[in-house]
Design an enzyme around this catalytic site. Structure first.
Site, PDB file in Angstrom:
ATOM      1  N   ASP A  35       0.856  -1.184   0.000  1.00 22.69           N
ATOM      2  CA  ASP A  35       0.000   0.000   0.000  1.00 22.69           C
ATOM      3  C   ASP A  35       0.895   1.238   0.000  1.00 22.69           C
ATOM      4  O   ASP A  35       1.800   1.357   0.836  1.00 22.69           O
ATOM      5  CB  ASP A  35      -0.908  -0.004   1.234  1.00 22.69           C
ATOM      6  CG  ASP A  35      -1.849   1.188   1.257  1.00 22.69           C
ATOM      7  OD1 ASP A  35      -2.964   1.048   0.756  1.00 22.69           O
ATOM      8  OD2 ASP A  35      -1.457   2.249   1.777  1.00 22.69           O
TER       9      ASP A  35
ATOM     10  N   ASN B 294      -2.375  13.021  -3.451  1.00 30.57           N
ATOM     11  CA  ASN B 294      -3.529  13.393  -4.290  1.00 30.57           C
ATOM     12  C   ASN B 294      -4.035  14.784  -3.946  1.00 30.57           C
ATOM     13  O   ASN B 294      -4.328  15.589  -4.828  1.00 30.57           O
ATOM     14  CB  ASN B 294      -4.655  12.374  -4.099  1.00 30.57           C
ATOM     15  CG  ASN B 294      -4.632  11.299  -5.179  1.00 30.57           C
ATOM     16  OD1 ASN B 294      -4.069  11.495  -6.252  1.00 30.57           O
ATOM     17  ND2 ASN B 294      -5.233  10.173  -4.893  1.00 30.57           N
TER      18      ASN B 294
ATOM     19  N   ARG C  98      10.881 -10.774 -11.340  1.00 25.36           N
ATOM     20  CA  ARG C  98      10.982 -11.735 -12.445  1.00 25.36           C
ATOM     21  C   ARG C  98       9.770 -11.633 -13.357  1.00 25.36           C
ATOM     22  O   ARG C  98       8.725 -11.103 -12.971  1.00 25.36           O
ATOM     23  CB  ARG C  98      11.082 -13.156 -11.900  1.00 25.36           C
ATOM     24  CG  ARG C  98      12.191 -13.384 -10.904  1.00 25.36           C
ATOM     25  CD  ARG C  98      12.020 -14.713 -10.189  1.00 25.36           C
ATOM     26  NE  ARG C  98      10.761 -14.762  -9.461  1.00 25.36           N
ATOM     27  CZ  ARG C  98      10.332 -15.823  -8.761  1.00 25.36           C
ATOM     28  NH1 ARG C  98      11.085 -16.918  -8.719  1.00 25.36           N
ATOM     29  NH2 ARG C  98       9.195 -15.790  -8.135  1.00 25.36           N
TER      30      ARG C  98
ATOM     31  N   GLU D 226      -4.922   2.383  -3.958  1.00 27.51           N
ATOM     32  CA  GLU D 226      -3.457   2.417  -4.033  1.00 27.51           C
ATOM     33  C   GLU D 226      -2.838   1.128  -3.509  1.00 27.51           C
ATOM     34  O   GLU D 226      -1.651   1.085  -3.203  1.00 27.51           O
ATOM     35  CB  GLU D 226      -2.913   3.613  -3.235  1.00 27.51           C
ATOM     36  CG  GLU D 226      -3.160   3.566  -1.742  1.00 27.51           C
ATOM     37  CD  GLU D 226      -4.481   4.177  -1.348  1.00 27.51           C
ATOM     38  OE1 GLU D 226      -4.631   4.552  -0.172  1.00 27.51           O
ATOM     39  OE2 GLU D 226      -5.381   4.283  -2.208  1.00 27.51           O
TER      40      GLU D 226
END
Length: 525
Positions: free
Chosen positions: A402, A410, A434, A445
């Protein structure tokens, strides 16, 4: 009211005797022997009349205050002006008893029973005026706009807003309170009806999707879209999720429309070629039938020939007709071969277009903003990787991360900066981990990374490596460098553990990382 008559005194007593008699009467009457009480009894025995002290003259300051209050009240609108006039008359006549009675009536009618005495006096303080204005604007604009689908309720809200703005009496406020209660009741009934309608529409929509899904045969490109919508309406409904799904499906449907149009054209071409093929076969059959008939005629002519010249003429005609039939057969063969080739090419184009349709349907598995998988795509990958891990006995880890202070980013720089920050994070994760590791947007988020064939120590180290890469690759917004960090919880899947349980453990570890200082990686129990 006059005072009671005093008892007669006892004449002929000297002061000492009067004093003794005074103390006796105090004891008999059980009066406390205070100086005032003793003096009064002493004067009573001695027969001395004591006049009350003269009343002090009226205080002009108090009179001015009462007169000023009466004048100010007389200047207020409505019934209060009548009270002001009565106060003025009492002041002019110095009728203080009348002034007191009028003041008691004012208090009883406009102060004790009124919840807002400032309004009853016609003087409204700033806080009351602000609250009244706020209530008026709330009813006129906010509530009325929310009730736009119900004109009668919307009109009542606007009317109440205007009434609140003009209310200056207890009676008006009482009427507004009654109307407001009725409006709230009507809104409650309306919201209940709306919720029930939405529930019925969702049920109808689910039934329709299930029915359409059952009718589909090989159109797996359509099944993907239907499954995505079914997952979405399974709830809870989220405005942003609805917007993302709508935007995604619009793009997919537009592109699929173009591909479907191409498939329809190709199928029409195949149909025309097949019709041509059948026509050519008919022409060949007709030519062959004519040739057979002519050969039969030639046989009769040969049997009836009487010399070599006649035989030569017949043979020449036979050769000519044979060449014509042979040429037409060769041409028909070539045309049939070409048609067959075109049919094969058309079939290849159809397969290619259908493969593209299948790919377009898979796009509903992606998050439109970041390009990572969405929840549906994550579910599909988790089902595949968990089955593989159980089958092979290999470890499978998940990392739930998170972004730290994302709301502040924002609020400070705008949602565009926040969206670009999410894209930057996904890019760094893909560049660092990978190719077999999968990242999906878990919501807002939050992102979830699936790490197949990875133990928990390696998964934790991989997340720390991503954090370090984020410190090396700054996020740029308007040429301003910003450091993006995240808190992460890592969990190792137990054998045959369900996705919900695994996600819950990773989520708990992520919150531990959040509350222990942020920009940390915590391994779940």
């Amino acid at each position: 009211m006059s005072s009671p008559p005093r008892p007669p005194g006892i004449p002929g007593l000297n002061p000492a005797e009067i004093a003794r008699e005074a103390f006796r009467r105090l004891a008999t009457r059980r009066i406390a022997p205070t100086p005032d009480a003793y003096r009064e009894i002493y004067n009573e025995i001695a027969g001395v009349d004591v006049l009350p002290p003269p009343s002090p003259p009226a205080d002009p300051g108090a009179e001015n205050v009462l007169s000023g209050f009466a004048h100010r009240l007389a200047d207020t609108p409505g019934e209060l002006a009548e009270f002001g006039a009565r106060f003025n008359r009492a002041v002019k006549q110095r009728d203080w008893d009348g002034y007191a009675r009028t003041l008691s009536q004012l208090a009883e009618k406009h102060l004790r029973r009124h919840t807002h005495p400032a309004l009853s006096l016609g003087v409204e303080n700033g806080e009351a005026k602000l609250l009244r204005d706020l209530l008026s604007r709330t009813l006129t604009f906010a509530v009325a706009s929310l009730l736009a689908g119900t004109p009668n309720l919307s009109g009542e809200a606007e009317s109440l807003g205007a009434a609140v703005k003009a209310a200056h009496s207890e009676e008006a406020l009482q009427e507004i309170a009654t109307r407001l209660k009725d409006l709230c009741y009507q809104i409650e009934l309306k919201s209940g009806d709306t919720a029930e309608q939405q529930e019925l529409l969702l049920r109808l929509f689910k039934l329709l999707l299930e029915n359409v899904s059952e009718l589909l045969d090989d159109d797996s490109w359509m099944r993907g879209q239907i499954a995505a919508v079914q997952d979405l309406i399974a709830g809870p409904l989220d405005h942003r999720a609805l917007e993302d799904a709508t935007r995604s499906l619009k793009d997919v449907i537009y592109k699929q429309g173009q591909l479907k149009h191409g498939i329809a054209d190709v199928k029409a071409t195949v149909k025309n070629m097949m019709m041509t093929f059948i026509d050519r076969l008919g022409s060949v059959a007709a030519s062959t039938g004519d040739f057979h008939e002519k050969i039969g005629g030639f046989s009769e002519r040969i049997r009836g020939a009487s010399n070599i010249e006649e035989l030569n003429v017949v043979l020449e005609e036979v050769l000519r007709e044979t060449k014509i039939v042979q040429a037409e057969a060769m041409a028909s063969r070539d045309r049939m071969l070409a048609a067959h080739q075109e049919v094969q090419e058309a079939e290849a184009r159809i397969k290619d277009l259908e493969a593209k349709l299948q790919h377009m349907s898979e796009l509903v598995r992606e998050d439109q903003l970041t390009g990572s998988l969405n929840r549906r795509g994550l579910d599909d990958v988790f089902e595949r990787e968990s089955a593989r891990a159980d089958r092979r006995g290999t470890p499978l880890c998940v990392a739930l991360l998170d972004l730290d202070n994302f709301k502040k980013l924002n609020d400070t720089y705008g949602h565009l900066a926040g969206d670009n920050a999410l894209r930057h994070l996904v890019k760094v994760v893909r560049d660092t981990l990978r190719s077999m590791d999968v990242i999906a947007r878990f919501g807002g988020e939050e992102f979830l990374i699936l790490l197949p064939e990875t133990n928990v120590e390696a998964a934790s180290a991989a997340m720390v490596r991503v954090q370090r890469e984020l410190t090396k690759h700054f996020f740029l917004h308007d040429n301003e460098k910003m450091l993006i960090t995240f808190s992460c919880g890592v969990a190792l899947r137990h054998p045959n553990e369900e996705q919900t349980s695994l996600m819950a453990r990773a989520d708990k570890a992520m919150y531990q990382a959040k509350h222990s200082g942020k920009n940390r990686v915590v391994v779940a129990d």
